[in-house]
Write an enzyme that holds these catalytic residues in place. Structure first.
Site, mmCIF file in Angstrom:
data_model
loop_
_atom_site.group_PDB
_atom_site.id
_atom_site.type_symbol
_atom_site.label_atom_id
_atom_site.label_comp_id
_atom_site.label_asym_id
_atom_site.label_seq_id
_atom_site.Cartn_x
_atom_site.Cartn_y
_atom_site.Cartn_z
ATOM 1 N N ILE A 36 37.809 41.628 47.831
ATOM 2 C CA ILE A 36 37.824 43.019 48.295
ATOM 3 C C ILE A 36 36.761 43.869 47.585
ATOM 4 O O ILE A 36 36.338 44.908 48.098
ATOM 5 C CB ILE A 36 39.246 43.603 48.087
ATOM 6 N N ASN B 235 38.210 32.961 35.995
ATOM 7 C CA ASN B 235 38.524 33.824 34.868
ATOM 8 C C ASN B 235 39.889 33.388 34.343
ATOM 9 O O ASN B 235 40.816 33.163 35.133
ATOM 10 C CB ASN B 235 38.576 35.293 35.314
ATOM 11 N N HIS C 26 42.818 31.268 41.086
ATOM 12 C CA HIS C 26 41.833 31.389 42.160
ATOM 13 C C HIS C 26 40.450 31.060 41.622
ATOM 14 O O HIS C 26 40.152 31.324 40.461
ATOM 15 C CB HIS C 26 41.839 32.801 42.778
HETATM 16 P P1 AMP Z 1 40.160 37.886 38.611
HETATM 17 O O1 AMP Z 1 39.494 38.941 37.805
HETATM 18 O O2 AMP Z 1 39.549 36.520 38.406
HETATM 19 O O3 AMP Z 1 41.660 37.882 38.460
HETATM 20 O O4 AMP Z 1 39.818 38.218 40.120
HETATM 21 C C1 AMP Z 1 40.660 38.891 40.972
HETATM 22 C C2 AMP Z 1 39.824 39.278 42.152
HETATM 23 O O5 AMP Z 1 40.691 39.629 43.217
HETATM 24 C C3 AMP Z 1 38.932 40.494 41.899
HETATM 25 O O6 AMP Z 1 37.565 40.106 42.074
HETATM 26 C C4 AMP Z 1 39.384 41.504 42.945
HETATM 27 O O7 AMP Z 1 38.321 42.229 43.497
HETATM 28 C C5 AMP Z 1 40.069 40.628 43.970
HETATM 29 N N1 AMP Z 1 41.103 41.265 44.761
HETATM 30 C C6 AMP Z 1 42.087 42.099 44.337
HETATM 31 N N2 AMP Z 1 42.881 42.465 45.358
HETATM 32 C C7 AMP Z 1 42.386 41.849 46.471
HETATM 33 C C8 AMP Z 1 42.753 41.846 47.849
HETATM 34 N N3 AMP Z 1 43.810 42.527 48.312
HETATM 35 N N4 AMP Z 1 42.015 41.112 48.707
HETATM 36 C C9 AMP Z 1 40.942 40.435 48.264
HETATM 37 N N5 AMP Z 1 40.550 40.385 46.980
HETATM 38 C C10 AMP Z 1 41.254 41.091 46.090
#
Ligand code: AMP
Ligand code: ZN
Length: 109
Positions: free
Chosen positions: A32, A88, A101
């Protein structure tokens, strides 16, 4: 399914998201808040908090994540130009969503 886990909710379609790919084990959707022209998240349907929580029985799942990342990179047309794959791990590692992820980033000029 873990209550209050955003990615569990996305996986179970409780929060709408457009999947670029789905099979029995994974979903793939766009980040997002992209940090690259192509920024996809490869997300196992099974809730695993982080890399720290992987068990030996998850070996095939993790291997499959990389195979899927390779496939998605090709579909996005960034396999030849190149890309980054990133996990991460926990707060100090920049993790903010505590459901495993793999980030797929690429498409820079
Ligand atoms: P992390 O920092 O590795 O936990 O990455 C989490 C990622 O999820 C971040 O890059 C956010 O931008 C992404 N994210 C959070 N909410 C959503 C959502 N609803 N749809 C898609 N990506 C998301
Ligand atoms: Zn979850």
């Amino acid at each position: 399914m873990v209550p209050d886990c955003l990615f569990c909710k996305i996986v179970h379609r409780e929060i709408p998201s457009e999947f670029l790919y789905e099979n029995d084990t994974f979903v793939v959707f766009k980040d997002i808040n992209p940090h690259a022209p192509v920024h996809l998240l490869i997300v196992p349907k099974k809730h695993i908090r982080s890399i720290n929580d992987l068990e030996t029985r998850d070996s095939e799942l993790v291997g499959s994540m990389f195979i899927l990342a390779k496939k998605m990179a090709k579909e996005q047309g960034i396999n030849v130009s190149g890309y980054k794959l990133l996990f991460n791990v926990e707060k100090g590692g920049g993790q903010v969503i505590f459901h495993l992820h793999l980030h797929l980033l690429g498409g820079w000029k």
